[in-house]
Design a protein around this motif. Structure first.
Motif, PDB file in Angstrom:
ATOM      1  N   HIS A  59      10.971  12.679 -43.116  1.00  0.00           N
ATOM      2  CA  HIS A  59       9.546  12.641 -42.776  1.00  0.00           C
ATOM      3  C   HIS A  59       9.279  11.921 -41.446  1.00  0.00           C
ATOM      4  O   HIS A  59       8.125  11.680 -41.110  1.00  0.00           O
ATOM      5  N   GLU A  60      10.330  11.630 -40.703  1.00  0.00           N
ATOM      6  CA  GLU A  60      10.180  11.005 -39.380  1.00  0.00           C
ATOM      7  C   GLU A  60      10.466  12.089 -38.345  1.00  0.00           C
ATOM      8  O   GLU A  60      11.604  12.355 -38.017  1.00  0.00           O
ATOM      9  N   ILE A  61       9.409  12.697 -37.819  1.00  0.00           N
ATOM     10  CA  ILE A  61       9.517  14.042 -37.247  1.00  0.00           C
ATOM     11  C   ILE A  61       9.203  14.084 -35.753  1.00  0.00           C
ATOM     12  O   ILE A  61       8.210  13.524 -35.288  1.00  0.00           O
ATOM     13  N   SER A  62      10.056  14.795 -35.043  1.00  0.00           N
ATOM     14  CA  SER A  62       9.819  15.186 -33.653  1.00  0.00           C
ATOM     15  C   SER A  62       9.924  16.702 -33.601  1.00  0.00           C
ATOM     16  O   SER A  62      10.923  17.270 -34.044  1.00  0.00           O
ATOM     17  N   ALA A  63       8.883  17.365 -33.074  1.00  0.00           N
ATOM     18  CA  ALA A  63       8.878  18.831 -33.141  1.00  0.00           C
ATOM     19  C   ALA A  63       8.027  19.425 -32.023  1.00  0.00           C
ATOM     20  O   ALA A  63       7.344  18.711 -31.277  1.00  0.00           O
ATOM     21  N   GLU A  64       8.068  20.748 -31.948  1.00  0.00           N
ATOM     22  CA  GLU A  64       7.283  21.516 -30.977  1.00  0.00           C
ATOM     23  C   GLU A  64       6.538  22.623 -31.714  1.00  0.00           C
ATOM     24  O   GLU A  64       7.102  23.287 -32.601  1.00  0.00           O
ATOM     25  N   ILE A  65       5.283  22.821 -31.360  1.00  0.00           N
ATOM     26  CA  ILE A  65       4.492  23.878 -31.983  1.00  0.00           C
ATOM     27  C   ILE A  65       4.985  25.243 -31.499  1.00  0.00           C
ATOM     28  O   ILE A  65       5.098  25.474 -30.294  1.00  0.00           O
ATOM     29  N   VAL A  66       5.250  26.139 -32.466  1.00  0.00           N
ATOM     30  CA  VAL A  66       5.694  27.485 -32.086  1.00  0.00           C
ATOM     31  C   VAL A  66       4.765  28.591 -32.599  1.00  0.00           C
ATOM     32  O   VAL A  66       4.741  29.687 -32.049  1.00  0.00           O
TER      33      VAL A  66
END
Length: 338
Positions: A59-66
């Motif tokens: 639940h410790e998240i780094s992401a990019e919207i796709v």
């Protein structure tokens, strides 16, 4: 898509899962990094009472919207770098009615009561997405664990007139140290690992105590001129540190409890009453805590080598979890790179 699954206690493996469906109010995220949390370790060890198996942790998240659902507002756009508030809230319980959503009676945290983010993609409600283009991909994965310590310091109403003693210098304790120091408080960091105490010092602690090799009481008395700290933060989750927090905190002090101890803790009620202590729990974090951590990371840019112990690939995540289980006190933060 590939995902990391804890199939049962002691068994972690890579599995194939279908791509998540994207609802009208959802955002599909391509995951970049996910941190292993202490709750994930407890799940692996079979000590997390809130988990059922199999479970995808994280639940410790780094992401990019796709991808965006058709009812997602224009403030979110494809390509934005984001982190996620990983908790749900019902909006109706007594906590939610006080806008204390972090303590929702029916909360479900990613990777605990429901599958988490250790997969190539994850779909989440748009309201839980926080855009932070000023942060790099690794910083984004550090936001959530730091917020928990920030929230504890908020609960304790810490100001520049306080002395704050933090028990446990993992990521949660690190967040408390940073927040207390930035508010101008004198900070005493307590741990049994000298490397973590060195990091605590660089994050803003004024004093450090290795409670394994030093006499905790004598050191605290010397540092506080016999008064004890006005605030004690328990971020270790150990019965001994719970008791020490109550014993060492000043008269009319505040004790904030973050850590989950493995067993019930006998409380010295004489000290609780005699000192007229405030003893409070601190759970998760609120949106304001996320905003404060994002601001801290973007404006301060701390040395990430201090906070991140290991970055591993998906293929090596299982081995890293087993290594961590054998020596849980030796690592500060493990990130899995997708």
């Amino acid at each position: 898509m590939k995902a990391i699954e804890i199939a049962k206690a002691g068994e972690i493996k890579i599995v194939e899962r279908p791509l998540p469906e994207v609802g009208s109010g959802d955002v599909l995220l391509k995951v970049k990094y996910v941190g292993f949390c202490g709750s994930d370790l407890s799940t692996f060890l079979g000590k997390n009472p809130m988990v059922t198996y199999p479970r995808i942790p994280g639940h410790e998240i780094s992401a990019e919207i796709v991808t965006l659902g058709n009812q997602v507002p224009d403030s979110l756009a494809i390509g934005q770098n984001v982190t996620v508030v990983p908790y749900t809230h019902c909006g109706q319980c007594t906590s939610c009615k006080q806008k204390r959503y972090n303590a929702c009676r029916y909360n479900q945290t990613l990777g605990v009561q429901r599958d988490g983010a250790m997969s190539e993609f994850i779909a989440v409600p748009w309201e839980k997405v926080l855009v932070a283009n000023a942060l790099n991909a690794i910083q984004l994965a550090l936001v959530e664990p730091l917020t928990v310590g920030f929230h504890a310091i908020d609960n304790a109403r810490v100001t520049d007139s306080d002395t704050v003693m933090v028990f446990g210098c993992g990521m949660i304790g690190a967040g408390a140290i940073v927040r207390a120091a930035r508010r101008g408080a004198i900070v005493i960091a307590v741990d049994i690992d000298d490397e973590k105490l060195t990091v605590a010092k660089q994050l803003g602690a004024d004093f450090t105590i290795n409670s394994r090799t030093q006499d905790l009481h004598d050191e605290v008395q010397s540092m506080t001129h016999g008064d004890g700290p006005s605030v004690a933060v328990e971020a270790a989750g150990d019965p001994h540190t719970y008791r020490s927090a109550i014993e060492e905190v000043a008269f009319a002090g505040r004790v904030v409890c973050i850590g989950y101890a493995g067993t019930d803790v006998p409380i010295p009620t004489k000290l609780w009453v005699q000192k007229e202590l405030e003893i409070m729990g601190s759970r998760n974090a609120n949106p304001a805590d996320f905003e404060a951590v994002i601001k801290y990371l973007s404006k301060t840019s701390p040395n990430l080598d201090l906070l991140v112990s290991k970055v591993v690939t998906v293929q090596k995540a299982g081995l890293m979890m087993k290594t961590w289980a054998e020596s849980p006190g030796s690592l500060l933060k493990i990130l899995v790179q997708f």
